[in-house]
Design an enzyme around this catalytic site. Structure first.
Site, PDB file in Angstrom:
ATOM      1  N   HIS A  63       1.593 -19.353  37.855  1.00 18.25           N
ATOM      2  CA  HIS A  63       1.317 -20.726  37.425  1.00 18.25           C
ATOM      3  C   HIS A  63       2.183 -21.715  38.200  1.00 18.25           C
ATOM      4  O   HIS A  63       3.311 -22.022  37.822  1.00 18.25           O
ATOM      5  CB  HIS A  63       1.591 -20.870  35.916  1.00 18.25           C
ATOM      6  CG  HIS A  63       1.059 -22.140  35.326  1.00 18.25           C
ATOM      7  ND1 HIS A  63       0.112 -22.171  34.320  1.00 18.25           N
ATOM      8  CD2 HIS A  63       1.339 -23.441  35.598  1.00 18.25           C
ATOM      9  CE1 HIS A  63      -0.159 -23.417  33.999  1.00 18.25           C
ATOM     10  NE2 HIS A  63       0.584 -24.225  34.772  1.00 18.25           N
ATOM     11  N   HIS A  65       1.436 -25.443  40.592  1.00 26.54           N
ATOM     12  CA  HIS A  65       0.485 -26.428  41.107  1.00 26.54           C
ATOM     13  C   HIS A  65       0.914 -26.846  42.510  1.00 26.54           C
ATOM     14  O   HIS A  65       2.055 -27.279  42.711  1.00 26.54           O
ATOM     15  CB  HIS A  65       0.435 -27.654  40.199  1.00 26.54           C
ATOM     16  CG  HIS A  65      -0.095 -27.373  38.829  1.00 26.54           C
ATOM     17  ND1 HIS A  65      -1.397 -27.628  38.474  1.00 26.54           N
ATOM     18  CD2 HIS A  65       0.508 -26.841  37.729  1.00 26.54           C
ATOM     19  CE1 HIS A  65      -1.582 -27.292  37.207  1.00 26.54           C
ATOM     20  NE2 HIS A  65      -0.432 -26.801  36.736  1.00 26.54           N
ATOM     21  N   HIS A 263      -5.154 -24.164  30.792  1.00 23.57           N
ATOM     22  CA  HIS A 263      -4.028 -24.816  30.127  1.00 23.57           C
ATOM     23  C   HIS A 263      -4.418 -25.057  28.669  1.00 23.57           C
ATOM     24  O   HIS A 263      -5.446 -25.685  28.386  1.00 23.57           O
ATOM     25  CB  HIS A 263      -3.749 -26.167  30.772  1.00 23.57           C
ATOM     26  CG  HIS A 263      -3.053 -26.110  32.096  1.00 23.57           C
ATOM     27  ND1 HIS A 263      -3.628 -25.572  33.220  1.00 23.57           N
ATOM     28  CD2 HIS A 263      -1.816 -26.544  32.471  1.00 23.57           C
ATOM     29  CE1 HIS A 263      -2.777 -25.676  34.238  1.00 23.57           C
ATOM     30  NE2 HIS A 263      -1.671 -26.262  33.811  1.00 23.57           N
ATOM     31  N   GLU A 266      -0.169 -26.348  25.187  1.00 20.87           N
ATOM     32  CA  GLU A 266       1.026 -26.879  25.843  1.00 20.87           C
ATOM     33  C   GLU A 266       1.508 -28.074  25.035  1.00 20.87           C
ATOM     34  O   GLU A 266       2.481 -27.976  24.287  1.00 20.87           O
ATOM     35  CB  GLU A 266       0.714 -27.274  27.279  1.00 20.87           C
ATOM     36  CG  GLU A 266       1.904 -27.838  28.035  1.00 20.87           C
ATOM     37  CD  GLU A 266       1.540 -28.295  29.455  1.00 20.87           C
ATOM     38  OE1 GLU A 266       2.485 -28.579  30.216  1.00 20.87           O
ATOM     39  OE2 GLU A 266       0.346 -28.380  29.788  1.00 20.87           O
ATOM     40  N   HIS A 287       0.781 -21.822  29.514  1.00 20.07           N
ATOM     41  CA  HIS A 287       1.742 -22.355  28.542  1.00 20.07           C
ATOM     42  C   HIS A 287       1.573 -21.687  27.164  1.00 20.07           C
ATOM     43  O   HIS A 287       2.223 -20.710  26.879  1.00 20.07           O
ATOM     44  CB  HIS A 287       1.669 -23.874  28.442  1.00 20.07           C
ATOM     45  CG  HIS A 287       1.892 -24.563  29.755  1.00 20.07           C
ATOM     46  ND1 HIS A 287       3.134 -24.651  30.342  1.00 20.07           N
ATOM     47  CD2 HIS A 287       1.026 -25.179  30.613  1.00 20.07           C
ATOM     48  CE1 HIS A 287       3.032 -25.283  31.497  1.00 20.07           C
ATOM     49  NE2 HIS A 287       1.774 -25.617  31.699  1.00 20.07           N
ATOM     50  N   ASP A 344       5.661 -23.935  37.401  1.00 21.42           N
ATOM     51  CA  ASP A 344       4.718 -25.016  37.103  1.00 21.42           C
ATOM     52  C   ASP A 344       4.685 -26.045  38.226  1.00 21.42           C
ATOM     53  O   ASP A 344       3.766 -26.044  39.044  1.00 21.42           O
ATOM     54  CB  ASP A 344       5.054 -25.673  35.767  1.00 21.42           C
ATOM     55  CG  ASP A 344       3.882 -26.429  35.170  1.00 21.42           C
ATOM     56  OD1 ASP A 344       2.802 -26.415  35.766  1.00 21.42           O
ATOM     57  OD2 ASP A 344       4.045 -27.022  34.091  1.00 21.42           O
TER      58      ASP A 344
END
Length: 397
Positions: A63, A65, A263, A266, A287, A344
């Protein structure tokens, strides 16, 4: 050679135990001049233990980005070269500006605001995309990552190059071209730095009109570097609804055999996790901290080994959890849920995946067998084809 005694809480009579202990043994016998072998294992906070661990390519990150993992130096450099005005002047100022660490307001909405800046320096720029993708591979290798699945929405990086000279036709990129460029650059960086990188394409909750095209891109590039589909964005502002464009997109992805993560839980409630499992047929959850609100669902996730992509630092910076000390992930780990440790958005969090492993070790008090389990969990829950997955697990063991 002294070894730190293993706490009974992290020893389990299972296949995990053998793999975890073997990896722990590898850490203790590692030969590095900077590591005082006689001191390894004597104190929990002795940094050279983690330095030794992080020197090994023994992590799997699921995970992260792409646009949130750019180098601050690169963003500032690209902005200056393109005439894009940044809200601050220096690299250090920029790092502080994009992080919520020192800011009073912590929310997912606030956390996501700075992504417009990151994408502005990439948009429509073939060379910038390639540069940042290769740098990403180098950074992952430095963090001790063996395999990573990096996610992004190509629509944020397509379009016209900003601030083109007047009278000229500005260069532009299609969504398809963005994916091609990044896949090629990730392949180049992987070869150069000795890691493996695969791509997950993101749907965006505020942009349901992008969903169908993104799934088609997943289908086109399946087996060519794209391994999965994700949906990201602010859960509170943009909830998924039954039979909406996201549900249709995920149904098409499942029909085509494309792997799926989402996702959920979260900043939003546990119900969002349930909906992603039921409506989107999600195989993994990004998450998932609010899972603790629903004991029945907690037991389902535990029983079915649904993988949770945990991102400790970002969860606090987004206000999704109150603190590191009272973090739901600690319960997930103690109760044996299927989890991984991830960064993340390393730029916003000022924390790479190696830093997240240090956090789990130093702040949460989990030992090397737990870190090893996180990596093996991630390998087993990765979206790689079976033959490549088996090799990845073998490489870790």
């Amino acid at each position: 050679m002294n070894k730190r005694p293993l706490r009974p809480a992290v020893i389990r009579e299972s296949k995990w135990q053998q793999a975890d202990l073997q990896l722990q043994h590898n850490i203790y016998v590692i030969k590095k001049p900077s590591v005082n072998q006689s001191q390894i294992g004597l104190t929990r906070n002795f940094e050279t233990v983690m330095d030794a661990y992080n020197s090994l390519k023994c992590k799997v990150e699921l995970h992260t980005h792409f646009d949130g993992a750019l180098r601050a130096e690169t963003v500032v450099d690209l902005a200056r070269s393109k005439g894009i005005k940044l809200p601050v002047e220096t690299v250090e100022q920029f790092k502080r500006y994009v992080s919520l660490a020192d800011k009073e307001e912590k929310s997912l909405t606030k956390f996501l605001e700075v992504f417009d800046i990151f994408n502005s320096v990439l948009r429509g720029d073939r060379d910038a995309l390639r540069r940042c993708a290769v740098e990403f591979c180098e950074d992952q290798a430095i963090q001790g990552v063996l395999y990573t699945e990096v996610r992004y929405a190509p629509q944020f990086m397509s379009g016209e190059l900003p601030n083109a000279p007047k009278g000229s036709t500005p260069p532009s990129l299609t969504n398809d071209e963005v994916v091609q460029i990044l896949l090629d650059a990730f392949a180049e960086g992987s070869k150069r730095y000795g890691i493996k990188v695969r791509t997950i394409l993101c749907l965006l909750r505020p942009k349901p009109e992008w969903a169908a095209e993104t799934v088609e891109l997943c289908k086109k590039y399946s087996g060519k570097g794209v391994v999965g589909l994700d949906v990201a964005g602010d859960e509170k502002l943009f909830p998924i609804k039954a039979n909406d464009e996201f549900v249709k997109a995920y149904q098409e992805a499942k029909k085509f055999g494309i792997h799926r993560t989402a996702h959920a839980g979260e900043a939003g409630p546990a119900q969002n996790i349930r909906e992603c499992l039921d409506w989107l047929s999600a195989e993994r959850i990004g998450h998932g901290y609010h899972l603790v609100e629903d004991e029945e669902l907690f037991n389902v996730v535990k029983r079915d080994r649904i993988h949770l992509e945990l991102c400790p630092t970002s969860s606090v910076l987004t206000g999704s959890v109150p603190s590191f000390e009272n973090h739901p992930a600690k319960r997930f780990i103690k109760e044996g849920l299927n989890f991984s440790i991830n960064s993340d958005d390393s730029l916003c969090c000022n924390s790479g995946v190696a830093d997240e492993y240090k956090l789990v070790y130093n702040k949460w008090g989990f030992d090397f067998p737990i870190l090893a389990r996180a990596a093996l969990n991630a390998a087993r829950s990765s979206f790689l084809p079976d033959d490549e997955k088996k090799q990845l697990i073998k490489d870790l063991e």
